[in-house]
Each structure stands twice: as structure tokens, then as C-alpha cells.
Design a protein around this motif. Structure first.
Motif, PDB file in Angstrom:
ATOM      1  N   LYS A  96      -5.463  15.636  14.732  1.00 30.46           N
ATOM      2  CA  LYS A  96      -4.189  16.346  15.310  1.00 30.46           C
ATOM      3  C   LYS A  96      -4.072  16.219  16.950  1.00 30.46           C
TER       4      LYS A  96
ATOM      5  N   ASP B 150       0.426   9.494   6.276  1.00 31.33           N
ATOM      6  CA  ASP B 150       1.067  10.566   6.095  1.00 31.33           C
ATOM      7  C   ASP B 150       0.751  11.465   7.466  1.00 31.33           C
ATOM      8  N   ALA B 151       1.760  12.383   7.850  1.00 30.19           N
ATOM      9  CA  ALA B 151       1.596  13.295   9.082  1.00 30.19           C
ATOM     10  C   ALA B 151       2.608  14.296   8.901  1.00 30.19           C
ATOM     11  N   ASP B 152       2.032  15.675   9.572  1.00 28.35           N
ATOM     12  CA  ASP B 152       2.832  16.461   9.961  1.00 28.35           C
ATOM     13  C   ASP B 152       3.264  16.368  11.317  1.00 28.35           C
TER      14      ASP B 152
ATOM     15  N   GLY C 268      11.623  18.250   5.466  1.00 27.71           N
ATOM     16  CA  GLY C 268      11.560  19.378   6.757  1.00 27.71           C
ATOM     17  C   GLY C 268      12.828  19.281   7.354  1.00 27.71           C
TER      18      GLY C 268
ATOM     19  N   ASP D  40      -0.089  15.558  13.319  1.00 29.63           N
ATOM     20  CA  ASP D  40      -1.236  15.722  12.474  1.00 29.63           C
ATOM     21  C   ASP D  40      -1.234  14.739  11.559  1.00 29.63           C
TER      22      ASP D  40
ATOM     23  N   ASN E 282       5.878  17.408  14.441  1.00 25.27           N
ATOM     24  CA  ASN E 282       6.634  18.468  15.309  1.00 25.27           C
ATOM     25  C   ASN E 282       6.897  17.904  16.511  1.00 25.27           C
TER      26      ASN E 282
ATOM     27  N   TYR F 194      10.529  11.868   3.947  1.00 32.62           N
ATOM     28  CA  TYR F 194      10.317  12.950   4.870  1.00 32.62           C
ATOM     29  C   TYR F 194      10.976  14.257   4.186  1.00 32.62           C
TER      30      TYR F 194
ATOM     31  N   LYS G  18      10.756  18.303  12.444  1.00 32.68           N
ATOM     32  CA  LYS G  18       9.615  19.229  12.201  1.00 32.68           C
ATOM     33  C   LYS G  18       9.677  19.288  10.741  1.00 32.68           C
ATOM     34  N   GLY G  19       8.512  18.569  10.296  1.00 31.37           N
ATOM     35  CA  GLY G  19       8.276  18.560   8.940  1.00 31.37           C
ATOM     36  C   GLY G  19       7.147  17.693   8.315  1.00 31.37           C
ATOM     37  N   TYR G  20       7.071  17.089   7.194  1.00 31.46           N
ATOM     38  CA  TYR G  20       6.207  16.277   6.793  1.00 31.46           C
ATOM     39  C   TYR G  20       6.684  14.796   6.108  1.00 31.46           C
TER      40      TYR G  20
ATOM     41  N   LYS H 260      -2.840  11.992   8.965  1.00 33.04           N
ATOM     42  CA  LYS H 260      -3.587  11.787   7.676  1.00 33.04           C
ATOM     43  C   LYS H 260      -3.647  10.371   7.223  1.00 33.04           C
TER      44      LYS H 260
END
Length: 334
Positions: free
Chosen positions: A85, A41-43, A20, A64, A45, A18, A32-34, A66
């Protein structure tokens, strides 16, 4: 004290890398990060509260994803990978008790062995049921569906109304090598895993069918299928065109092949096709205008034809009562 309280569903993500911001205490996680995980994988928040009690876990935020592996995450074999998303606001992680509002756009999703793209979702997931809206703009399936899908067990339960803008029938397996598409307005209340275990009712209006050879417009179609005593009864009513009833044990996708096999001894040019065992059924078909040739061009039936009979798929035996001005199927003419 934190690792011992992480819900089992979250442990399925495996190793986590991780990058963020992260706020972590005994009751709350804010991220809040990646994230890079074993499932995708994901963004992120998001805010998680009450995480020490999975039944009361509260979570909200945006994700979001992936190429997220939904099968590994949910243990539901009907789904595969998803990318998109979503905004979410929910409680609980067990599908039996979850209460989740979700909306957003899915770039692609694997469902029942097929991949669909460009899906807008807005609805509530609760008690193994989705209640809301799907709007799909996939090259093979384009339409809007509003209603309920219960996925508590197979077959799945559907109760919806929809506007189907485009369906590729070859892609979903209803036709073969016809480049066939269809659109129309559908109201459905049925159970289904695949077309062969369909039971319930479907009402279709303003149907438009197109293949590489033909086009067809139908104002109204009614389909009914139900089980009784281990047998299935399926009826089709297309006003001014045909009425048909099948009663027995059969796979919808193999009806034509079972008929073909029953005629192999009569027509030397016919080759036996592989079908599932133990299919036998009675049939009663009245044709006012021939529609079957749109699905199989080798079938030619003159108007005002009545066909009744019985097929034993294990023995490839056919009993038939026929009243017709004329029928052609393959090399056989009556």
C-alpha cells in the motif's frame, strides 16, 4: 476521445474490470474502488488530471496493490511482482522525466531474482533516481538505507548510508551453506548490478559476522574497486587482520574456484570447477590474522603471511611468491 489519449504506460494493464466510483471527463479521472487488471489487482483511491498529455499527467492518491507485475509495467527486467500500500503524488509517466513522491509499506517485492518482504518506503523518484529511505524487515535482509539509487542504466549507482541489522549471506549469494549472517554500519558510493561488476567504495564499521561454525567482530573494513584499461583493481583493508589487492579480470564470486582450478594438477583430491572464461589476475595478500577460513574453512593461513602471484584461469596456471610460517588449503600444506 478519451481512449485515444490514455498514456501508453496505462495500456500495459490490459483488460480492466473495475468495481466502485468513477468520475470521468475530458481532463480528469477520479477513481475509488477495486480494479482487476492483466498486471494485478488493486484497491484504488486516486485522481488523475491532464491525462490527455502524458508528459503533464498529474496523479495523487493511494494504491493497495496485490501481486502487481512491475516487470510488465515498467519493462525493467530487474524487478518482478510487488504487493503493498503506497501513497503517491506525482507528474509524468516516463521514467526519464517522472517526478513522484511516494511513501508506504510494501508487503513483498521481487528484485534481482530475490523476494524481499516488509519494506517501508519514503522518497522521491525523479530522473531515473530514487532519493529517500528504505527500511526493510525481511528474514534475510533487515536494515535501513538512506540515500540515492540511480537506475538509469546498468550497473546501478548507489550513494547511501545504512544500518544493517541482519543479512543472510547465503541467501544473497556471498557464501554457500554456511548459515552465515552479518550486521554493521555501512557507507557506500558504488556502481553495481551484482557483486561481480561492483566498482566504487564501501566503508564498514562495527561488523559482526556469524556462521554455523564461527563468530567474528571487526571494527573497520574498507573496500575499493575501480576499472582502468579493461582491468579491475580491487583492494581490501581490514586493520590488524589483512590487506589484499587483486588486479586483472575476475569474478568476485569465483575467485576461490579459480584458485582451486589452478591447483588441480598439484593436488589430486581437487576437482576442477566450472568458472567463467578469460579470468586472469595478479594478487598481493598480507595476512596478520586469518579471515578467509570464515568463508572457506579449508583455508588455513598463519599470521604474517605474504602471498604474491598471478593466475591464468584459462590455462589453470599459477605463479606464486610466498613468505609464510604455514599455509594449508584442502590437502596441501606449505
Amino acid at each position: 476521445f478519451i481512449s485515444n489519449k490514455i498514456p501508453s504506460m496505462l495500456t500495459r494493464f490490459g483488460n480492466l474490470n473495475y468495481r466502485g466510483d468513477l468520475l470521468l471527463n475530458s481532463n480528469e479521472i477520479q477513481a475509488k474502488g477495486y480494479a482487476v487488471t492483466g498486471l494485478g489487482d488493486a484497491d484504488i483511491n486516486a485522481q488523475l488530471r491532464n491525462y490527455r498529455n502524458p508528459k503533464d499527467l498529474l496523479y495523487k492518491g493511494t494504491l493497495d496493490a496485490k501481486n502487481l507485475n512491475l516487470f510488465q509495467l515498467t519493462q525493467a527486467k530487474e524487478v518482478g511482482y510487488v504487493s503493498g500500500k503506497l501513497r503517491f503524488d506525482g507528474k509524468g509517466t516516463d521514467l526519464k522525466t517522472i517526478n513522484l513522491n511516494v511513501d508506504g509499506t510494501v508487503r513483498y517485492m521481487d528484485l534481482l531474482g530475490k523476494r524481499y518482504q516488509n519494506i517501508t518506503i519514503d522518497g522521491l523518484v525523479k530522473n531515473y533516481e530514487f532519493n529517500g529511505l528504505f527500511d526493510i524487515k525481511d528474514p534475510n535482509l533487515n536494515g535501513q538505507v538512506e540515500g540515492k539509487i540511480n537506475f538509469s542504466g546498468q550497473p546501478f549507482n548507489f550513494d547511501f548510508k545504512s544500518s544493517l541489522r541482519h543479512i543472510n549471506l547465503d541467501f544473497i549469494g556471498l557464501t554457500k551453506n554456511l548459515n552465515a549472517t552479518v550486521k554493521g554500519d555501512v557507507i557506500g558510493n558504488f556502481k553495481l548490478t551484482n557483486i561481480n561488476d561492483f566498482t566504487g567504495d564501501v566503508d564498514i564499521k562495527n561488523l559482526y559476522f556469524k556462521s554455523k561454525k564461527d563468530t567474528l567482530s571487526l571494527e573497520h573494513i574498507e573496500i575499493d574497486s575501480h576499472l582502468k584499461g579493461g582491468n579491475k583493481t580491487m583492494s581490501l583493508n581490514i586493520p590488524n587482520y589483512m590487506q589484499a589487492t587483486l588486479d586483472g579480470r575476475f569474478n568476485v564470486t569465483q575467485i576461490i574456484d579459480v584458485v582451486n582450478n589452478s591447483l588441480v594438477d598439484l593436488i589430486p583430491s581437487f576437482k576442477e570447477k566450472k568458472v567463467a572464461p578469460n579470468q586472469s589476475f595478479k594478487f598481493d595478500v598480507f595476512v596478520q590474522q586469518n579471515l578467509l577460513n570464515y568463508l572457506d574453512p579449508s583455508i588455513q593461513i598463519e599470521p604474517d603471511t605474504q602471498i604474491k602471484g598471478f593466475i591464468d584461469g584459462n590455462k589453470n596456471q599459477l605463479e606464486l611468491t610466498l613468505e609464510t610460517p604455514g599455509i594449508k588449503y584442502g590437502g596441501l600444506a606449505l
